[in-house]
Design a protein around this motif. Sequence first.
Motif, short mmCIF file in Angstrom:
data_model
loop_
_atom_site.label_atom_id
_atom_site.label_comp_id
_atom_site.label_asym_id
_atom_site.label_seq_id
_atom_site.Cartn_x
_atom_site.Cartn_y
_atom_site.Cartn_z
N HIS A 91 0.83 -1.21 0.00
CA HIS A 91 0.00 0.00 0.00
C HIS A 91 0.87 1.26 0.00
O HIS A 91 0.72 2.13 -0.85
N TRP A 92 1.78 1.34 0.96
CA TRP A 92 2.60 2.56 1.06
C TRP A 92 3.65 2.60 -0.05
O TRP A 92 4.07 3.67 -0.46
N GLY A 93 4.06 1.42 -0.54
CA GLY A 93 4.99 1.38 -1.66
C GLY A 93 4.39 2.04 -2.89
O GLY A 93 5.08 2.73 -3.64
N ALA A 94 3.08 1.85 -3.07
CA ALA A 94 2.41 2.48 -4.21
C ALA A 94 2.49 4.00 -4.11
O ALA A 94 2.84 4.69 -5.06
N SER A 95 2.18 4.51 -2.91
CA SER A 95 2.25 5.96 -2.72
C SER A 95 3.67 6.47 -2.92
O SER A 95 3.89 7.49 -3.56
N MET A 96 4.64 5.73 -2.38
CA MET A 96 6.02 6.18 -2.49
C MET A 96 6.49 6.17 -3.92
O MET A 96 7.25 7.03 -4.34
N MET A 97 6.03 5.18 -4.66
CA MET A 97 6.44 5.09 -6.05
C MET A 97 5.96 6.32 -6.82
O MET A 97 6.70 6.89 -7.62
N ILE A 98 4.73 6.76 -6.54
CA ILE A 98 4.22 7.96 -7.20
C ILE A 98 5.11 9.15 -6.84
O ILE A 98 5.49 9.94 -7.71
N VAL A 99 5.45 9.27 -5.55
CA VAL A 99 6.28 10.39 -5.11
C VAL A 99 7.62 10.36 -5.84
O VAL A 99 8.07 11.38 -6.39
N VAL A 100 8.27 9.20 -5.86
CA VAL A 100 9.62 9.12 -6.41
C VAL A 100 9.59 9.34 -7.93
O VAL A 100 10.44 10.05 -8.48
N VAL A 101 8.60 8.76 -8.61
CA VAL A 101 8.50 8.96 -10.05
C VAL A 101 8.29 10.45 -10.36
O VAL A 101 8.92 11.00 -11.26
N ALA A 102 7.45 11.10 -9.55
CA ALA A 102 7.21 12.53 -9.77
C ALA A 102 8.49 13.33 -9.53
O ALA A 102 8.83 14.22 -10.32
N LEU A 103 9.21 13.02 -8.45
CA LEU A 103 10.45 13.74 -8.17
C LEU A 103 11.47 13.52 -9.29
O LEU A 103 12.16 14.46 -9.72
N HIS A 104 11.55 12.29 -9.78
CA HIS A 104 12.46 11.95 -10.88
C HIS A 104 12.14 12.83 -12.09
O HIS A 104 13.01 13.43 -12.71
N MET A 105 10.85 12.95 -12.36
CA MET A 105 10.41 13.73 -13.51
C MET A 105 10.74 15.21 -13.32
O MET A 105 11.22 15.88 -14.24
N ILE A 106 10.50 15.72 -12.12
CA ILE A 106 10.78 17.13 -11.85
C ILE A 106 12.27 17.41 -12.00
O ILE A 106 12.67 18.42 -12.60
N GLN A 107 13.10 16.49 -11.52
CA GLN A 107 14.54 16.68 -11.64
C GLN A 107 14.95 16.75 -13.11
O GLN A 107 15.68 17.65 -13.53
N VAL A 108 14.47 15.81 -13.90
CA VAL A 108 14.81 15.78 -15.32
C VAL A 108 14.32 17.04 -16.01
O VAL A 108 15.01 17.65 -16.83
N PHE A 109 13.11 17.47 -15.61
CA PHE A 109 12.52 18.67 -16.22
C PHE A 109 13.36 19.90 -15.89
O PHE A 109 13.70 20.70 -16.76
N LEU A 110 13.72 20.06 -14.61
CA LEU A 110 14.46 21.24 -14.18
C LEU A 110 15.81 21.34 -14.90
O LEU A 110 16.25 22.42 -15.27
N TYR A 111 16.46 20.19 -15.11
CA TYR A 111 17.78 20.21 -15.73
C TYR A 111 17.70 20.21 -17.25
O TYR A 111 18.72 20.26 -17.92
N GLY A 112 16.50 20.14 -17.79
CA GLY A 112 16.36 20.13 -19.25
C GLY A 112 16.92 18.87 -19.88
O GLY A 112 17.36 18.87 -21.03
N ALA A 113 16.92 17.77 -19.15
CA ALA A 113 17.54 16.53 -19.65
C ALA A 113 16.73 15.87 -20.74
O ALA A 113 17.14 14.86 -21.29
N TYR A 114 15.56 16.43 -21.06
CA TYR A 114 14.72 15.84 -22.12
C TYR A 114 15.13 16.33 -23.50
O TYR A 114 14.57 15.90 -24.50
N LYS A 115 16.11 17.26 -23.55
CA LYS A 115 16.43 17.87 -24.85
C LYS A 115 17.15 16.90 -25.77
O LYS A 115 17.64 15.87 -25.34
#
Lengths: 545, 169
Positions: A91-115
């Motif tokens: 149950h809590w792993g599901a919630s944590m996974m959402i948090v970590v995936v979102a943080l991962h995405m924000i990090q990539v977005f902030l650094y422009g790593a999608y270019k």
Amino acid sequence: MKPHWEGVAEWLDRRTGVRTALRHFLAEEIPASSGWRQVLGSVAVFLFLVQAFTGVLLAINYAPTPGDAYNSLRYILTDLTGGRLIRGLHHWGASMMIVVVALHMIQVFLYGAYKKPRETTWMLGVVLLLVTLGYGLTGYLLPWDNRAYWGTVVVTQIAGSAPVLGPYLTRLLGGGGAVGVVTFARFFVMHVIVLPPLTLALIALHVFLVRKHGVTPVPGDELLPRKQFYPGQVFRDTVAIFVAFAVLFTMAVAVRVPLEQLADPSDTTYIPRPEWYFLFLFQTLKLLTGPLEVVGSVVLPGLAVMALILVPFIDRGTMLKVTRRTTAMAFVALAAIGWTGLTAMAVATKPAAAPATEIDYSGPTDWMQLSPEELAGIAYFRQENCVACHAIGEGGSKLGPDLTLTSIHRDAAWMIQHFKQPGLVRPGTSMPAIQLNDAQLNSLAAFLLKLNPRNATALRNAPDFATQGALVYQANDCGSCHRVNGVGETVGPALNGLSRRRSRSWVEQHFADPANLSPGSMMPPFKFSPKDLDNLTTYLLALPE
Amino acid sequence: MSQSPELEGPTRRRFYVSAIYAIGGIIGAALSAPALVYLFSSPKSRQNSQWVEAGDVASLEPDQPVELVFHRNRVDGWKVVSEKGTAWVVKNPDRSVTAFGPQCTHLGCAYHWEASKDEFVCPCHNSVFSLDGKVLSGPAPRSLDRFETRIEDGKLLIGSLRPSSGIPA
């Protein structure tokens, strides 16, 4: 001399190449600036593996059909050692996974790593985010409690309201808008059979692309010597994984995940609430009503996903230092404020929930087998403090006879006579007369007649709500229409297993106005004191099947 | 870029590697220990062994086995199932009662009482048992299993089935 296992490993490598492949994987060269900010992807993969592991363990003792799903989960939680912990991790792993995936995405977005050239890596990442949310959506139904049921009703209604696609989605999700066995089977298959291999494939592809293009360097990295992935970066990944795991494990141990009442489609009072990470959508829907509803339920989320996927094509500028990416920062800040605001609003406007009674099935349940009359007898037995003089099996006072042995020699008439005028039946006894009316004495006698050394524990184990509830049951003569544990008439429905059929609020409202909830019912309305109502309802809902 | 990758010093490298293995070990243990307990410990029983009535003791003839049918509830995972059970019941000359489990101890076939020979006979592989459940001939490895029994108010109560000891009788 080389150790023996070294020889085995070399043999295996010559035959399979597995060791060379692993060395090649670990020897990846990464930019000098790589460090702690790149750990989030690894943590997400780790959490996915924890979900897969705990998911398999849960499925081993889980029956994927409505009703049985609920009972088997209850079995996992109360009968199996470690079951509660494993469900907590999932149950809590599901919630944590959402948090970590979102943080991962924000990090990539902030650094422009999608270019360029990493556009497809980003797009696959967005798909992985959607898949993660898909797990949350489909897994939510699987406990088949009220929360699961009503949450899914809302989700399927939203899907049905989508322009053009609505009717097709409804059919795909199991038909006519009602959540039942078909919808349940489809959600289960999605959660357990379709999504996991899909996730594995997407992760493999995502990691392959990361390796193909290399970890994104920051401006200035070109001048510095490159590092190796192993062991420095692997160490950082491992430490981050450990922190995440420690938090997850603590949550699983400390925060109890509730299992509510069995899903009740006729419960008109249940207010469904989505999981916390969907609350912002839930709140958006509340703000946009009427013809605008479809904007909040389908159009806005659809546009947001499209925008996310298209990010690499919208921002095509050259790579900048993260500190100079002010527009990206502003975007993240705005999104964070919007998300937090909507979630906070949803939390603040949460209606006070009626206190749910969670029946503890892990305790002794022998008292559940007694009839209401016998349970009421226990109430009188306690009220009259019979144990002050009488022993019940081993131990206890020796002043009067052991009551677990009397039933063999006495009948009800003798007992009632004895209760009323002890001296008349047994000259010289020191027992005082019991001041109860005939019906009450009958209950007491019924219980004592059934009492024997084997079931004496029921006397100690019966909780107060049950004995008090049984008193109300007896006082209102419910047994003249209803049957409990095989005792009583069959004019009305038998009350065993009521909690499977009805929710607490339904039962309580039904007492006040039976005709309203069961048209055609001949049951008269009952007005109970709040305490009596609470005891009676809790008792009835605790009755086994 | 032709620069060779920067390598950590040997001490730091050793620290990294041992930390990776240590943390991996801790997480592995923290996940596998509960999993093993969950998989291998037996479920907490929701009911104590149940005694059910199988019939009147008075109706039994000494040394004449009869097959008695009774109904009992059995906990099957998350369900309680009500099922029919049978026992071969013998009243002994000393008025005590023995109730044998209805399955042959060889491979679980149902055996029956041959009144003409005063023997229990299993039709599958010809195991033969005496009136007190001992193996007389055939492949059965041990005596017939017995139910716990007690007599209350002239009624025979049947409890749980106890396997007979593994020693060939």
